[in-house]
Write a protein that holds these residues in place. Structure first.
Motif, PDB file in Angstrom:
ATOM      1  N   LEU A 195      18.579  28.870 -54.597  1.00  0.00           N
ATOM      2  CA  LEU A 195      18.234  29.564 -55.841  1.00  0.00           C
ATOM      3  C   LEU A 195      17.300  28.710 -56.698  1.00  0.00           C
ATOM      4  N   TRP A 196      17.575  27.422 -56.759  1.00  0.00           N
ATOM      5  CA  TRP A 196      16.702  26.514 -57.508  1.00  0.00           C
ATOM      6  C   TRP A 196      15.313  26.473 -56.869  1.00  0.00           C
ATOM      7  N   LEU A 197      15.263  26.408 -55.548  1.00  0.00           N
ATOM      8  CA  LEU A 197      13.973  26.399 -54.861  1.00  0.00           C
ATOM      9  C   LEU A 197      13.201  27.681 -55.137  1.00  0.00           C
ATOM     10  N   MET A 198      13.880  28.812 -55.097  1.00  0.00           N
ATOM     11  CA  MET A 198      13.215  30.082 -55.389  1.00  0.00           C
ATOM     12  C   MET A 198      12.708  30.114 -56.827  1.00  0.00           C
ATOM     13  N   GLN A 199      13.483  29.562 -57.750  1.00  0.00           N
ATOM     14  CA  GLN A 199      13.045  29.521 -59.146  1.00  0.00           C
ATOM     15  C   GLN A 199      11.781  28.684 -59.286  1.00  0.00           C
ATOM     16  N   LEU A 200      11.728  27.538 -58.601  1.00  0.00           N
ATOM     17  CA  LEU A 200      10.531  26.705 -58.643  1.00  0.00           C
ATOM     18  C   LEU A 200       9.322  27.430 -58.060  1.00  0.00           C
ATOM     19  N   LEU A 201       9.529  28.103 -56.931  1.00  0.00           N
ATOM     20  CA  LEU A 201       8.411  28.785 -56.278  1.00  0.00           C
ATOM     21  C   LEU A 201       7.877  29.932 -57.129  1.00  0.00           C
ATOM     22  N   ILE A 202       8.771  30.692 -57.745  1.00  0.00           N
ATOM     23  CA  ILE A 202       8.316  31.800 -58.596  1.00  0.00           C
ATOM     24  C   ILE A 202       7.587  31.256 -59.817  1.00  0.00           C
ATOM     25  N   GLY A 203       8.077  30.156 -60.371  1.00  0.00           N
ATOM     26  CA  GLY A 203       7.374  29.537 -61.493  1.00  0.00           C
ATOM     27  C   GLY A 203       5.972  29.108 -61.105  1.00  0.00           C
ATOM     28  N   ILE A 204       5.816  28.558 -59.901  1.00  0.00           N
ATOM     29  CA  ILE A 204       4.488  28.159 -59.430  1.00  0.00           C
ATOM     30  C   ILE A 204       3.581  29.373 -59.270  1.00  0.00           C
ATOM     31  N   VAL A 205       4.125  30.452 -58.703  1.00  0.00           N
ATOM     32  CA  VAL A 205       3.327  31.667 -58.517  1.00  0.00           C
ATOM     33  C   VAL A 205       2.864  32.222 -59.858  1.00  0.00           C
ATOM     34  N   ILE A 206       3.733  32.204 -60.865  1.00  0.00           N
ATOM     35  CA  ILE A 206       3.358  32.730 -62.179  1.00  0.00           C
ATOM     36  C   ILE A 206       2.257  31.876 -62.804  1.00  0.00           C
ATOM     37  N   VAL A 207       2.377  30.542 -62.702  1.00  0.00           N
ATOM     38  CA  VAL A 207       1.332  29.665 -63.237  1.00  0.00           C
ATOM     39  C   VAL A 207       0.033  29.867 -62.473  1.00  0.00           C
ATOM     40  N   PHE A 208       0.129  30.030 -61.158  1.00  0.00           N
ATOM     41  CA  PHE A 208      -1.067  30.285 -60.351  1.00  0.00           C
ATOM     42  C   PHE A 208      -1.738  31.587 -60.767  1.00  0.00           C
ATOM     43  N   GLN A 209      -0.936  32.589 -61.003  1.00  0.00           N
ATOM     44  CA  GLN A 209      -1.473  33.884 -61.429  1.00  0.00           C
ATOM     45  C   GLN A 209      -2.167  33.758 -62.778  1.00  0.00           C
ATOM     46  N   ALA A 210      -1.548  33.007 -63.694  1.00  0.00           N
ATOM     47  CA  ALA A 210      -2.128  32.850 -65.023  1.00  0.00           C
ATOM     48  C   ALA A 210      -3.435  32.068 -64.979  1.00  0.00           C
ATOM     49  N   SER A 211      -3.555  31.178 -64.006  1.00  0.00           N
ATOM     50  CA  SER A 211      -4.743  30.325 -63.947  1.00  0.00           C
ATOM     51  C   SER A 211      -5.912  30.972 -63.230  1.00  0.00           C
ATOM     52  N   TYR A 212      -5.643  31.853 -62.256  1.00  0.00           N
ATOM     53  CA  TYR A 212      -6.714  32.341 -61.396  1.00  0.00           C
ATOM     54  C   TYR A 212      -6.939  33.844 -61.445  1.00  0.00           C
ATOM     55  N   PHE A 213      -6.080  34.579 -62.118  1.00  0.00           N
ATOM     56  CA  PHE A 213      -6.252  36.028 -62.185  1.00  0.00           C
ATOM     57  C   PHE A 213      -6.378  36.464 -63.632  1.00  0.00           C
ATOM     58  N   LYS A 214      -7.374  37.293 -63.884  1.00  0.00           N
ATOM     59  CA  LYS A 214      -7.527  37.872 -65.211  1.00  0.00           C
ATOM     60  C   LYS A 214      -6.763  39.187 -65.264  1.00  0.00           C
ATOM     61  N   PRO A 215      -6.187  39.489 -66.421  1.00  0.00           N
ATOM     62  CA  PRO A 215      -5.401  40.724 -66.508  1.00  0.00           C
ATOM     63  C   PRO A 215      -6.267  41.965 -66.486  1.00  0.00           C
ATOM     64  N   GLU A 216      -5.832  42.964 -65.778  1.00  0.00           N
ATOM     65  CA  GLU A 216      -6.468  44.278 -65.774  1.00  0.00           C
ATOM     66  C   GLU A 216      -5.385  45.284 -66.110  1.00  0.00           C
TER      67      GLU A 216
END
Length: 733
Positions: free
Chosen positions: A422-443
């Motif tokens: 569960l902790w590993l999944m939490q870390l991975l989802i946090g990374i995905v969210i930061v990645f999304q915020a850094s490389y994808f613009k909202p539409e």
């Protein structure tokens, strides 16, 4: 269950094999108890026994309210704060997933924090312990199950405990049993040699027995079941030890007295403290268990009351109640989810509690000790078996008639391993969210990106405050333990004073933080393997205090280092702030090999000990029983005997051979022409051998086990000359 007799029965040859026939080991009279397998999913509450001492059944409502009410309140507050952290610009599906994982993980540490508050207050209040009778009426068996252990260590430990109980003047109320499940033929013969030696050291009146099962059905639980089924009727109680256990005589006597004074007690558990550890990794565990353990254990004891749990050793059990209600069934299906229940102790506690007996812990009794794995790799090997056993409890969780506290114990064990993935999944989802915020613009208005219609942002200030709260709750039990250690003069002085306690605690926190991500991946791997159907088996635990070869460490942790390096690279590509946030996790993984290697080194642990770091009171003033046990183990610990080829030992020692054959079970005559493949191969090799050296070279481990279990093959081996005798015979011709 087919097992070897515990001692020679009316065997003149076996008796005269001792220098003095009076020294022949006594034979315990079998007094059988039926131990039927329980139906986990059917229980008639009408069969629930009525308490014999209802005044002792006081439900600790206040402790439970603080523990579970406080844990729930903290979880709700933390969950709400996490929602406010992510509720900036809208909550996306990934954010909801992050929130759910956070709440699950946070609830675990919140409950532990609340229980530690209860333990902290209870320890500071120092309620006087109830007075126990100074005499005993009933008979207790002290049993030590062993499985491919070093005989010199375990026999020295039991002798040490035996002598300490004798010193109380109440030794006549106790009988002592080595219950061997050993499958290694060399260790088996070494056990018999050690048993002969201990009988001679303790004298003809010592009621010390040895029994080896040929087939270790049910593993440790089956070993105890076999003892209870054959001899349990002679004993009102049994004290169950582990192969690394030490208990003082007064502690064992107090356990027996406590059970005699409480007719409703089924299991009374002590709090074993870790001693005799020298590698840095084990010393960290030893320090943590000594300083923080009493707070956590006292909190557990307070809210559990008489609905407690059992840890499998260093506890006393009411024998007849155990026999009647704790027979374990096999779970349907194949391992790892089916078959024998590995973590049997939790289930036995739940079943005996279901029958109306109490289970509780005496965390401040003292005089109860154990050892711990010397390295991270050794811990991971043991942890995998525990992981499988605890995940098996998911099938026992819904058993009929269990108390809610027993179900809570099962949930605690299960969740203790699920937190890592569960902790590993939490870390991975946090990374995905930061990645999304850094490389994808909202539409906002296109169907193509409908899954994430809002820009993923966070409340940075509230996030830091929540992080501080989480760390505070996580570290609070350690802080409580530190305060109690400072408050108690004996613990404070024994740990080197206030300054050294502070330094040791700080070092333990830092090293534990670096080890945590490694253990996260190790336990996640265990869970994944079990989910996909891989059985862990039951390998003997390494109990020495030596170091692990560097190449073994490299092979075990290279994937962890690779994942840490990948995380660092990905974090730098996404956002430097992400690397800062994950720096403890990344550092622990990248440094996994040097951390695991250095902490497994005995010399480094001794350096820290000489510097006064991680020192415990039991090191400053070694308990007499630990000092005696170490000295006796050292005196008896001749590795050449523990590791000597069993066939060679039987061939060289006629006295041992006579006793060994007397202890073999009486088998039915084998039908002519019926022979197993292993026996046929072993017999052929022995028949072709000209000297004993040929046999030692040709027989593998399995064939040695077959040969040592067969009187006819032993006779063939005994008649073989050694090379020197063969050469002398040829020269004489």
């Amino acid at each position: 269950m087919d097992s070897l007799t515990i001692a020679p029965v009316d065997s003149a040859n076996a008796a005269t094999a001792f220098k003095d026939p009076a020294e022949a080991p006594p034979t315990p009279v079998e007094n059988r108890l039926s131990m039927p397998a329980q139906n986990l999913f059917k229980f008639d509450r009408k069969q629930l026994r009525k308490p014999l001492a209802p005044d002792l059944w006081q439900t600790p409502w206040l402790a439970r309210l603080v523990t579970f009410g406080g844990g729930l309140a903290l979880t709700v507050y933390g969950g709400w704060q996490m929602y406010k952290v992510i509720d900036v610009g809208g909550v996306t599906a990934l954010k909801w997933a992050l929130l759910a994982l956070f709440v699950l993980n946070f609830s675990w540490i919140a409950l532990s924090f609340a229980a530690s508050v209860v333990g902290f207050v209870a320890l500071l209040s120092k309620r006087p312990a109830p007075r126990l009778p100074e005499t005993l009426r009933e008979k207790t068996a002290v049993v030590m199950p062993i499985y491919n252990e070093s005989p010199s260590r375990v026999f020295a430990a039991l002798q040490t405990i035996f002598e300490d109980v004798q010193a109380t003047g109440l030794g006549s109320h106790f009988d002592w049993f080595f219950l061997s499940d050993t499958t290694n033929p060399d260790v088996w013969i070494a056990e018999e040699r050690a048993f002969i030696a201990i009988r001679r050291r303790l004298g003809p009146n010592a009621r010390v027995f040895y029994r080896r099962r040929e087939k270790n059905v049910g593993r440790k639980a089956g070993n105890i079941e076999d003892f209870v089924s054959r001899w349990g009727g002679s004993y009102a109680h049994m004290v169950v030890l582990d192969a690394d256990s030490l208990m003082t005589g007064p502690t064992i006597v107090k356990l027996a007295a406590a059970m005699e004074a409480d007719p409703d007690s089924g299991i009374i558990q002590t709090l074993p403290l870790i001693i005799n550890r020298n590698t840095l990794f084990a010393r960290v565990q030893q320090f943590a268990a000594r300083i923080y353990g009493p707070v956590i254990a006292t909190g557990l004891a307070c809210w559990m009351g008489r609905d407690g749990n059992y840890w499998g050793h260093n506890a006393i059990i009411r024998t007849e109640a155990f026999a009647r209600h704790c027979g374990l069934p096999d779970l349907r299906g194949r391992p790892p989810w089916g078959g024998h229940i590995l973590s049997h102790d939790f289930v036995e506690a739940a079943l005996i509690r279901r029958a109306g007996y109490s289970v509780y812990m005496l965390p401040t009794l003292g005089g109860s000790y154990e050892e711990s794995p010397p390295s991270l790799i050794d811990l991971s090997i043991r942890d995998r078996r525990w992981c499988q056993g605890n995940l098996q409890h998911s099938r026992v969780l819904v058993a009929s008639g269990l108390s809610w506290a027993s179900r809570q114990h099962f949930l605690t064990g299960i969740f203790g391993y699920l937190t890592s993935p569960l902790w590993l999944m939490q870390l991975l989802i946090g990374i995905v969210i930061v990645f999304q915020a850094s490389y994808f613009k909202p539409e906002y208005f296109t169907g193509e990106f409908a899954l994430f219609p809002t820009f993923p942002r966070f409340d940075a200030q509230r996030s830091l405050e929540l992080f501080a709260l989480t760390m505070g709750i996580l570290l609070a039990p350690k802080f409580f333990g530190l305060l109690v250690a400072i408050y108690e003069p004996e613990t404070r002085k024994g740990s080197g004073g206030v300054i050294m306690l502070l330094i040791s605690t700080l070092f333990e926190i830092i090293l534990s933080a670096l080890l945590a991500p490694i253990m996260m991946l190790i336990q996640t791997g265990h869970v994944v393997h079990i989910v996909f159907g891989f059985d862990t088996g039951w390998d003997p635990q390494r109990r020495d205090d030596g170091s692990v070869p560097l190449m073994d460490i490299v092979r075990r942790h290279r994937s962890h280092v690779a994942l840490g390096a990948l995380s660092l690279f990905a974090g730098l590509m996404i956002s430097p702030s992400l690397v800062a946030w994950m720096s403890p996790t990344i550092a622990g993984l990248i440094l996994a090999i040097p951390i695991s290697w250095l902490t497994s080194q005995r010399w480094l642990g001794l350096v820290f000990r000489r510097a006064g770091v991680l020192v415990t009171p039991e090191e400053t003033t070694t308990p007499p029983i630990a000092k005696r046990g170490k000295a006796l183990s050292k005196a008896l610990g001749r590795s050449d005997e523990d590791e000597m080829n069993g066939v060679a030992a039987i061939h060289a020692d006629p006295e041992l051979r006579v006793l060994h054959e007397a202890w073999l079970p009486n088998r039915k005559p084998r039908q002519r022409g019926v022979i197993t493949a292993d026996r046929a191969v072993a017999e052929a090799k022995i028949a072709d051998a000209e000297t004993i050296e040929d046999v030692l070279q040709w027989l593998n481990r399995g064939e040695r086990l077959v040969a040592l279990s067969d009187r006819a093959l032993i006779g063939m081996i005994a008649r073989l000359p050694n090379k020197a005798e063969k050469q002398e015979a040829r020269a004489a011709e």
